[in-house]
Design a protein around this motif. Structure first.
Motif, PDB file in Angstrom:
ATOM      1  N   THR A  68       0.837  -1.201   0.000  1.00 11.64           N
ATOM      2  CA  THR A  68       0.000   0.000   0.000  1.00 11.64           C
ATOM      3  C   THR A  68       0.875   1.256   0.000  1.00 11.64           C
ATOM      4  N   LEU A  69       0.226   2.419  -0.168  1.00  6.08           N
ATOM      5  CA  LEU A  69       0.963   3.680  -0.058  1.00  6.08           C
ATOM      6  C   LEU A  69       1.608   3.800   1.311  1.00  6.08           C
ATOM      7  N   HIS A 127      -2.370  13.366   1.486  1.00  3.02           N
ATOM      8  CA  HIS A 127      -2.675  12.178   0.679  1.00  3.02           C
ATOM      9  C   HIS A 127      -2.158  10.915   1.362  1.00  3.02           C
ATOM     10  N   GLU A 128      -0.939  10.971   1.897  1.00  2.00           N
ATOM     11  CA  GLU A 128      -0.397   9.813   2.605  1.00  2.00           C
ATOM     12  C   GLU A 128      -1.197   9.526   3.874  1.00  2.00           C
ATOM     13  N   SER A 180      -4.361   7.732   3.087  1.00  2.00           N
ATOM     14  CA  SER A 180      -4.107   6.318   2.777  1.00  2.00           C
ATOM     15  C   SER A 180      -3.889   5.501   4.043  1.00  2.00           C
ATOM     16  N   ILE A 211      -7.882   3.724  -3.230  1.00  2.00           N
ATOM     17  CA  ILE A 211      -7.126   4.815  -2.626  1.00  2.00           C
ATOM     18  C   ILE A 211      -7.495   6.164  -3.214  1.00  2.00           C
ATOM     19  N   GLN A 212      -8.013   6.185  -4.443  1.00  4.04           N
ATOM     20  CA  GLN A 212      -8.221   7.479  -5.095  1.00  4.04           C
ATOM     21  C   GLN A 212      -9.332   7.384  -6.138  1.00  4.04           C
ATOM     22  N   HIS A 259      -4.433   0.860  -4.304  1.00  6.19           N
ATOM     23  CA  HIS A 259      -3.049   1.027  -3.838  1.00  6.19           C
ATOM     24  C   HIS A 259      -2.052   0.283  -4.724  1.00  6.19           C
TER      25      HIS A 259
END
Length: 534
Positions: A25-26, A96-97, A100, A186-187, A205
């Motif tokens: 994942t991120l 953003h992190e 996540s 995730i987005q 991710h």
């Protein structure tokens, strides 16, 4: 051919395992970097004033991202949609992190959008939280949020950039962070929307992390290299390709808002090695008066894509910046890049192709009617299948089914040709093909020729309605600074020397700038409308 020595006999590239695809994942990628190189410079807020620049090591970057995650989880559950409506900044990257790590989903939004566009995306995505800049280009973004607030009953929290520190202070560090899986979303990456309201590609991710890592490797990025990014973070190029590629290589990510002079200064100041710039941005850098005086000796590779990259631009960049070049091709629905030239590719491949597909991805050039791969060297539609295919267009099952077929092939809508080595050449979009007197004409071939003219900086070729031919070929040109506009008859003669007569533009126009989308793609439909009305 790196992945196979067997020449292809049809326009189908099978899945190959040149590099390993990771289940990560991120958040996992950031934690890995922080554990490996905790004191290495990870993030730089590349604002114009050097005295105002903030920096974070990997240990500090992870700590700030975890603080964001804890703050979000005090009021919201994993799976929550969190919108970011702001220009580039280090806070954007950290947010953003943090989203996540909280198991939530980022909804990136162009800060240039106004009430109607913003309302559509917030409503369609079901976002419960929005972070936004106080101001952008003279507009008070808070006023716009308040204007549409009554139409968004699901929106529960609005955080202005000036409230950022107060938001973080409310974090409860005892809140347990959730387990996040590589295939979790995730987005929601919204398409450019050149022909109507955009569709939201739901990305996961595993797709964004691996795609970004593979792009970095193919661009020659090494451990600890420095990516100076001016691509918008709300676009997949900034929000995934460049940022996650830098983290995957344990490198430094210098984030900025595009300004060609500032870009050159940041490359010099932080010994930048890599960057991704769409052609219009790259031309701004090459033409900037500071370029010859800046120390760019650290710079290794310029990446470009999003719109057609001309052979002339590849050659000019390599000569004037003394760097390698890598052309990227893809789209948001595929988590970004699907094929890319290598820095070791010869000049012919660099100037005429977009390279080979990335690892663990099937690609075919298919007959648009039958869906079957066409023979080598024959034009068709580029289609992809593999782990990089989006999960769906969010809450749009019909549109998803129109794009991803029952066999899992995503139809990109791009016209291309594959050679026996698997190298792709892109000739334009299916919808951009010009049909003149029953003859199919592909604009990219004509644009590439016109851009070789010494006076022309960029060229766009479009079809213009014509009562006799059905469509006529029109060309819109942007000239080099201080160049005089060539006469139409001279331009026609130039093209006739190297093209069949029916491909030579009959209509010529000149512009100072092209209309572009948020991702830097030229809006051909607007240029077509301009030619019709002239």
């Amino acid at each position: 051919m790196p992945t196979t020595q067997t020449a292809l006999t049809t326009s189908y590239w099978p899945e190959h395992g040149e590099e390993t695809i990771r289940d990560i994942t991120l958040g996992g990628l950031l934690r890995e970097a922080a554990a490996t190189v905790p004191d290495r410079l990870a993030l730089v807020d590349g604002v114009p004033d050097p005295a105002q620049r903030r920096t974070w090591t990997y240990a500090e970057f992870l700590r700030e991202a975890e603080k964001v995650a804890h703050a979000l989880l005090t009021g919201f559950a994993p799976g929550t949609k969190v919108a970011i409506w702001a220009p580039n900044s280090a806070d954007w990257v950290i947010l953003h992190e943090g989203i996540s790590l909280a198991g939530m989903i980022t909804v990136p939004i162009n800060p240039a959008y106004r009430a109607r566009e913003l309302q559509y995306i917030l409503s369609q995505s079901g976002a419960s939280v929005i972070f936004y800049a106080d101001q952008y280009r003279g507009a008070d973004l808070g006023e716009i949020v308040e204007e549409i607030r009554p139409e968004l009953p699901q929106l529960q929290l609005e955080v202005r950039s000036s409230q950022w520190e107060a938001f973080l202070e409310a974090a409860d560090p005892s809140t347990e962070l959730p387990e996040v899986h590589p295939t979790d979303p995730i987005q929601i990456q919204y398409t450019s929307g050149t022909t109507g309201f955009p569709k939201g590609a739901l990305l996961h991710h595993k797709g964004v992390v691996n795609e970004a890592h593979l792009v970095a490797l193919r661009a020659g990025m090494a451990d600890g290299d420095v990516n100076v990014n001016a691509m918008p973070m709300y676009h997949v190029g900034g929000g995934a390709v460049t940022s996650l590629g830098a983290v995957a290589m344990h490198g430094t990510y210098v984030v900025m808002n595009y300004d060609p002079g500032l870009f050159l200064e940041l490359v010099e100041a932080y010994r930048g090695t890599h960057a991704l710039l769409v052609p219009t941005m790259l031309l701004g850098v090459l033409d900037h008066p500071d370029r010859p005086t800046r120390d760019l000796s650290s710079f290794k590779t310029m990446m470009s894509g999003a719109s057609a990259v001309s052979p002339a631009l590849v050659r000019r960049t390599a000569q004037e910046m003394g760097c390698d070049f890598s052309i990227l091709f893809g789209q948001s629905e595929m988590h970004g890049v699907i094929s890319q030239t290598r820095i070791t590719d010869d000049p012919e491949d660099q100037s005429k192709t977009v390279g080979q597909p990335l690892s663990h991805l099937e690609v075919k050039v298919a007959d648009p009617i039958t869906g079957e791969p066409v023979p080598i060297g024959v034009q068709g539609e580029v289609c992809c299948r593999g782990y990089q295919v989006m999960l769906e267009y969010y809450n749009m099952p019909e549109q998803t089914a129109q794009t991803v077929d029952a066999e899992g092939w995503l139809h990109m809508g791009d016209l291309g040709v594959m050679d026996e080595r698997g190298y792709l050449s892109i000739n334009g979009r299916l919808k951009d093909m010009i049909i003149r007197g029953g003859m199919n004409i592909y604009p990219r071939e004509i644009e590439a020729l016109i851009e070789e003219h010494p006076a022309v900086r960029e060229a766009v070729v479009v079809g213009v309605p014509d009562p006799k031919w059905g469509e006529q070929v029109g060309a819109v040109l942007k000239l080099h600074p201080d160049a005089e506009a060539p006469a139409a008859e001279d331009l026609r003669a130039y093209c006739k020397a190297q093209l069949a007569v029916h491909k030579v533009p009959a209509i010529w126009s000149f512009v100072e700038d092209f209309p572009v989308t948020a991702s830097g793609k030229i809006q051909k439909f607007k240029l077509r409308e301009q030619l019709v009305t002239e």
